[in-house]
Design a protein around this motif. Structure first.
Motif, PDB file in Angstrom:
ATOM      1  N   VAL A 273     -45.712  16.895  20.139  1.00 46.13           N
ATOM      2  CA  VAL A 273     -44.543  16.198  20.702  1.00 46.13           C
ATOM      3  C   VAL A 273     -44.914  14.758  21.060  1.00 46.13           C
ATOM      4  O   VAL A 273     -44.162  13.819  20.784  1.00 46.13           O
ATOM      5  CB  VAL A 273     -44.019  16.948  21.943  1.00 46.13           C
ATOM      6  N   LEU A 274     -46.077  14.575  21.672  1.00 48.13           N
ATOM      7  CA  LEU A 274     -46.524  13.237  22.042  1.00 48.13           C
ATOM      8  C   LEU A 274     -46.671  12.342  20.815  1.00 48.13           C
ATOM      9  O   LEU A 274     -46.287  11.169  20.834  1.00 48.13           O
ATOM     10  CB  LEU A 274     -47.853  13.305  22.794  1.00 48.13           C
ATOM     11  N   ARG A 275     -47.211  12.884  19.736  1.00 49.53           N
ATOM     12  CA  ARG A 275     -47.416  12.084  18.528  1.00 49.53           C
ATOM     13  C   ARG A 275     -46.105  11.714  17.880  1.00 49.53           C
ATOM     14  O   ARG A 275     -45.950  10.607  17.353  1.00 49.53           O
ATOM     15  CB  ARG A 275     -48.324  12.846  17.558  1.00 49.53           C
ATOM     16  N   ILE A 276     -45.153  12.640  17.899  1.00 45.54           N
ATOM     17  CA  ILE A 276     -43.821  12.319  17.357  1.00 45.54           C
ATOM     18  C   ILE A 276     -43.184  11.212  18.186  1.00 45.54           C
ATOM     19  O   ILE A 276     -42.614  10.253  17.644  1.00 45.54           O
ATOM     20  CB  ILE A 276     -42.936  13.577  17.329  1.00 45.54           C
ATOM     21  N   TYR A 277     -43.278  11.341  19.514  1.00 44.44           N
ATOM     22  CA  TYR A 277     -42.705  10.306  20.370  1.00 44.44           C
ATOM     23  C   TYR A 277     -43.379   8.953  20.143  1.00 44.44           C
ATOM     24  O   TYR A 277     -42.697   7.922  20.024  1.00 44.44           O
ATOM     25  CB  TYR A 277     -42.851  10.693  21.848  1.00 44.44           C
ATOM     26  N   ASP A 278     -44.703   8.932  20.068  1.00 44.35           N
ATOM     27  CA  ASP A 278     -45.427   7.676  19.874  1.00 44.35           C
ATOM     28  C   ASP A 278     -45.038   7.015  18.552  1.00 44.35           C
ATOM     29  O   ASP A 278     -44.939   5.785  18.475  1.00 44.35           O
ATOM     30  CB  ASP A 278     -46.941   7.925  19.906  1.00 44.35           C
TER      31      ASP A 278
END
Length: 410
Positions: A273-278
């Motif tokens: 999720v963090l990587r998608i957001y970034d």
């Protein structure tokens, strides 16, 4: 190890290891000392004039651009990150001058250094089944990990059949960084040195990281190797199907374990999720500020990101707090949003033009890009070295006369 190999190891140590967080200033000073000793000890008979002039021109040009960028960014800016980035690039450039003057092939230095890192990672994996009760915690504002005698580091773990398995991270602050170097080692061992033992070792170590990104990059290399062989389509399909059968359960298990960890922590935030957001936020900021980007001020970056959080509408406040209380993990989009498209295109162009590897250059470029989509390392010394190897090779003067170094030292 030779001194030039030690310097190369230190550039890696300054690019993602636990030691850069704990002893970063000491490592930097040590790298500078090693570099100076290299020049004074091994270049007493002269220095390549072509390389020296190239270094002067590129270093002055980079300094001019960074100063101009600092002044043109339409936000409050911070000069310290510019100075740090400039000094890193300048010292890396000096190392390339040394390499050129000595006619050393960088790949011949990198291969044994990565081999040492791989052997250490193998020992770390074996010890992980023994030293679990002897680990002590290391917590800073940047990392959280466990260590055994400051030589082996462990963090994420899971239980399977009553056995605790630690994700292998070697000397790095997380497993995702170890897989980058092991994928580079696999690339070098497969396409350059044809070393079957190191191929097998690097594959094994990538799997011990349980990194979906690492396994994905490894599979890409397998596919390239497969399609470069003179085998029938049926044979290739059978091999691809076998690879899918072996690796798909690992992807599923890894994803489910992350979901389980997320549920235990009572938060919706997982690494995926963090990587998608970034990625999405990086694209958003780059589109909004395409020319100069946001600059290198961390305060400005956080403020602008917080003000433009429409993509997080509907999420809990706990989720939003976890998202914002961290730096971007996607250093490609981070670089684009900080410097803008013009300088980023220039930087990534010379990343592609790098001169560390020649064979399958496009694949090496893809590996570095994919790796930096999940780790904040593109502005760290080792990756600066990769970019500068292409930059310094592209800007060369025709005069290759050797100048006496001692004359200028005195």
């Amino acid at each position: 190890m030779r001194l030039d190999q030690i310097f190369l190891f230190l550039t890696i140590a300054l690019t993602g290891t636990v030691y850069v967080v704990l002893f970063g200033n000491i490592l930097s000073v040590l790298a500078i000392i090693v570099l100076l000793v290299l020049f004074l000890k091994d270049l007493q008979h002269g220095i390549n004039r072509n390389s020296l002039l190239t270094y002067i021109v590129i270093t002055l040009s980079l300094g001019f651009f960074l100063t101009l960028h600092y002044l043109l960014v339409p936000f409050e800016n911070d000069s310290l990150p510019y100075i740090t980035f400039y000094l890193r690039s300048a010292f890396i450039g000096l190392f390339l001058v040394y390499i050129k003057s000595k006619n050393i092939n960088l790949i011949n230095l990198l291969h044994p250094v990565l081999k040492v890192i791989a052997i250490h990672a193998l020992i770390a994996f074996i010890l992980s089944f023994i030293v679990g009760n002897f680990l002590f915690n290391i917590t800073t504002s940047n990392i959280y990990t466990n260590s055994f005698i400051y030589l082996f580091f462990y963090n994420s773990s899971f239980d399977l059949f009553g056995i605790t398995f630690y994700r292998n991270q070697g000397i790095f602050w997380e497993p995702g960084i170890l897989q980058i170097y092991m994928n580079i080692l696999f690339f070098i061992s497969s396409f350059i040195f044809k070393n079957r033992k190191l191929q097998v070792l690097s594959v094994f170590l990538i799997f011990t990281t349980y990194s979906t990104t690492g396994i994905g990059i490894l599979l890409l290399q397998f596919v390239v190797i497969l399609f470069s062989k003179n085998t029938s389509i049926v044979q290739k399909l059978i091999i691809l199907s076998s690879l899918a059968i072996v690796t798909l359960p690992l992807f599923i298990f890894n994803y489910q374990s992350k979901l389980k960890d997320s549920a235990t922590a009572n938060t919706e935030v997982t690494s995926s999720v963090l990587r998608i957001y970034d990625f999405v936020e990086g694209v958003n900021l780059t589109i909004r500020y395409p020319i100069t980007g946001l600059g290198l001020s961390e305060k400005t970056y956080q403020r602008v990101k917080n003000n433009e959080n429409s993509i997080l509408n509907g999420y809990s406040q706990e989720f939003i707090d976890n998202i914002f209380d961290r730096r971007s993990s996607n250093s490609i989009m981070y670089f684009l949003s900080r410097f803008g498209m013009l300088f980023s295109f220039f930087w990534f162009y010379y990343l592609f033009k790098q001169r560390i590897v020649i064979n399958k250059k496009w694949l090496f470029f893809v590996i570095i890009i994919l790796a930096n989509f999940s780790e904040p390392l593109i502005m760290a010394p080792f990756f600066i070295l990769i970019v500068c190897s292409g930059l310094y090779e592209s800007f060369r003067f025709t005069n290759s006369q050797t100048l006496p170094l001692i004359k200028y030292v005195k």
